[in-house]
Motif scaffolding. Structure first.
Motif: not given
Length: 110
Positions: A42, A46, A68, A71
């Motif tokens: 993640l 990101l 979004r 996540c």
């Protein structure tokens, strides 16, 4: 899902490849390892989205949507893994406490 089908995400058609850092088959991981691996992925994704946004490859709007989405996938995977672990443990406990002794008695009486 393909980013090319969402023109708001890209200012040009070039899509950089993100390598999959998943371990090879046959490697067993504990739930903690899985969680740490997902967190590392993640963070990497990101960072990549941030890089694309800073360099003007995607808009601020696309950046927000992608963050979004990433996540939400992370959260979904974490919940699924935890529910699976609890469910498997409950089945194992049931097997060990109820079925194992009943099966053992059945086998010894035959």
């Amino acid at each position: 899902m393909n980013l090319e089908s969402f023109p708001v995400f890209l200012k040009d058609k070039k899509i950089p490849v993100i390598s999959n850092s998943a371990p090879s088959k046959g490697v067993e991981l504990t739930n903690v390892d899985f969680s740490v691996s997902n967190i590392v992925r993640l963070k990497s994704i990101l960072s990549f989205f941030s890089y694309l946004n800073i360099n003007g490859k995607i808009s601020d709007e696309a950046f927000e949507v992608l963050v979004r989405y990433a996540c939400s996938i992370f959260i979904e995977n974490e919940i699924e893994a935890r529910v699976k672990d609890v469910f498997e443990q409950k089945i194992k406990n049931f097997w060990e406490s109820k079925l194992s002794s009943a099966l053992e008695k059945y086998i010894t009486t035959k």
